[in-house]
Design a protein around this motif. Structure first.
Motif, short mmCIF file in Angstrom:
data_model
loop_
_atom_site.label_atom_id
_atom_site.label_comp_id
_atom_site.label_asym_id
_atom_site.label_seq_id
_atom_site.Cartn_x
_atom_site.Cartn_y
_atom_site.Cartn_z
N PRO A 36 37.45 37.40 -0.43
CA PRO A 36 36.73 36.27 -1.05
C PRO A 36 36.18 35.28 -0.02
CG PRO A 36 38.82 36.64 -2.17
CD PRO A 36 38.81 37.51 -0.94
N ILE A 37 36.89 35.09 1.08
CA ILE A 37 36.43 34.15 2.10
C ILE A 37 35.17 34.67 2.78
CG2 ILE A 37 37.04 33.08 4.32
CD1 ILE A 37 40.00 33.25 3.34
N VAL A 38 35.19 35.93 3.18
CA VAL A 38 34.04 36.52 3.86
C VAL A 38 32.87 36.65 2.88
CG1 VAL A 38 33.19 38.57 5.08
CG2 VAL A 38 35.48 37.69 5.56
N GLU A 39 33.16 37.05 1.65
CA GLU A 39 32.11 37.19 0.64
C GLU A 39 31.39 35.85 0.41
OE1 GLU A 39 31.43 38.56 -3.99
OE2 GLU A 39 33.41 38.76 -3.10
N LYS A 40 32.14 34.77 0.34
CA LYS A 40 31.54 33.44 0.15
C LYS A 40 30.62 33.09 1.33
CE LYS A 40 32.83 28.67 -0.96
NZ LYS A 40 31.96 27.94 -0.08
N ALA A 41 31.09 33.33 2.53
CA ALA A 41 30.28 33.02 3.72
C ALA A 41 29.00 33.85 3.74
CB ALA A 41 31.09 33.26 4.98
N VAL A 42 29.09 35.13 3.44
CA VAL A 42 27.92 36.00 3.45
C VAL A 42 26.96 35.60 2.33
CG1 VAL A 42 27.11 38.37 3.13
CG2 VAL A 42 29.08 37.92 4.59
N SER A 43 27.50 35.29 1.16
CA SER A 43 26.65 34.87 0.03
C SER A 43 25.87 33.61 0.37
CB SER A 43 27.50 34.63 -1.22
OG SER A 43 28.07 35.83 -1.67
N GLU A 44 26.52 32.67 1.03
CA GLU A 44 25.83 31.44 1.44
C GLU A 44 24.74 31.75 2.47
OE1 GLU A 44 28.92 28.78 2.70
OE2 GLU A 44 29.62 28.47 0.64
N GLY A 45 25.01 32.67 3.37
CA GLY A 45 24.01 33.07 4.36
C GLY A 45 22.80 33.74 3.71
N ILE A 46 23.05 34.63 2.77
CA ILE A 46 21.96 35.31 2.06
C ILE A 46 21.14 34.29 1.26
CG2 ILE A 46 21.41 36.96 0.23
CD1 ILE A 46 23.78 38.65 1.33
N ALA A 47 21.82 33.35 0.61
CA ALA A 47 21.11 32.30 -0.14
C ALA A 47 20.24 31.47 0.79
CB ALA A 47 22.11 31.41 -0.88
N GLY A 48 20.71 31.20 2.00
CA GLY A 48 19.93 30.46 2.98
C GLY A 48 18.68 31.23 3.40
N ILE A 49 18.81 32.52 3.56
CA ILE A 49 17.65 33.35 3.91
C ILE A 49 16.64 33.31 2.77
CG2 ILE A 49 16.87 35.73 4.30
CD1 ILE A 49 19.63 36.16 5.76
N ALA A 50 17.12 33.43 1.53
CA ALA A 50 16.23 33.37 0.36
C ALA A 50 15.50 32.03 0.31
CB ALA A 50 17.01 33.61 -0.92
N ARG A 51 16.22 30.93 0.55
CA ARG A 51 15.58 29.60 0.55
C ARG A 51 14.52 29.52 1.63
NH1 ARG A 51 20.76 27.99 -0.23
NH2 ARG A 51 21.03 27.38 1.94
N TYR A 52 14.81 30.04 2.80
CA TYR A 52 13.86 30.01 3.91
C TYR A 52 12.53 30.64 3.50
CZ TYR A 52 11.67 31.07 8.38
OH TYR A 52 10.79 31.18 9.41
N PHE A 53 12.60 31.82 2.88
CA PHE A 53 11.37 32.53 2.53
C PHE A 53 10.69 31.96 1.30
CE2 PHE A 53 13.24 35.71 5.37
CZ PHE A 53 12.14 35.93 6.19
N THR A 54 11.43 31.37 0.38
CA THR A 54 10.77 30.78 -0.79
C THR A 54 10.13 29.44 -0.47
OG1 THR A 54 12.85 29.80 -1.58
CG2 THR A 54 12.24 31.95 -2.48
N GLU A 55 10.58 28.77 0.58
CA GLU A 55 10.01 27.48 0.97
C GLU A 55 8.81 27.63 1.90
OE1 GLU A 55 13.32 25.41 2.62
OE2 GLU A 55 14.29 25.14 0.67
N ARG A 56 8.51 28.84 2.33
CA ARG A 56 7.38 29.08 3.21
C ARG A 56 6.17 29.47 2.35
NH1 ARG A 56 10.49 26.88 5.79
NH2 ARG A 56 11.33 27.33 7.81
N PRO A 57 4.97 28.98 2.74
CA PRO A 57 3.76 29.33 1.96
C PRO A 57 3.40 30.81 2.08
CG PRO A 57 3.22 27.79 3.77
CD PRO A 57 4.69 28.06 3.81
#
Length: 57
Positions: A36-57
């Protein structure tokens, strides 16, 4: 980490999904109590990548 990781194998698959992508993360980890600890960290990282690409034109 509460315990040292004895083994970890993580895979990330990115599959096409309409106009975007579907991300699948899988892991094998020992001791299993750390999953659960590693899964949470990876999930947050993947969410950050998604935010990066959705915030770019």
């Amino acid at each position: 980490m509460p315990l040292p990781i004895a083994f970890h194998l993580g895979t990330i698959d990115v599959l096409p999904a309409g106009d975007g992508s579907h991300v699948i993360y899988s892991q094998e980890i020992l001791p299993e109590g750390l999953a659960p600890i590693v899964e949470k960290a990876v999930s947050e990282g993947i969410a950050g990548i998604a935010r990066y690409f959705t915030e770019r034109p």
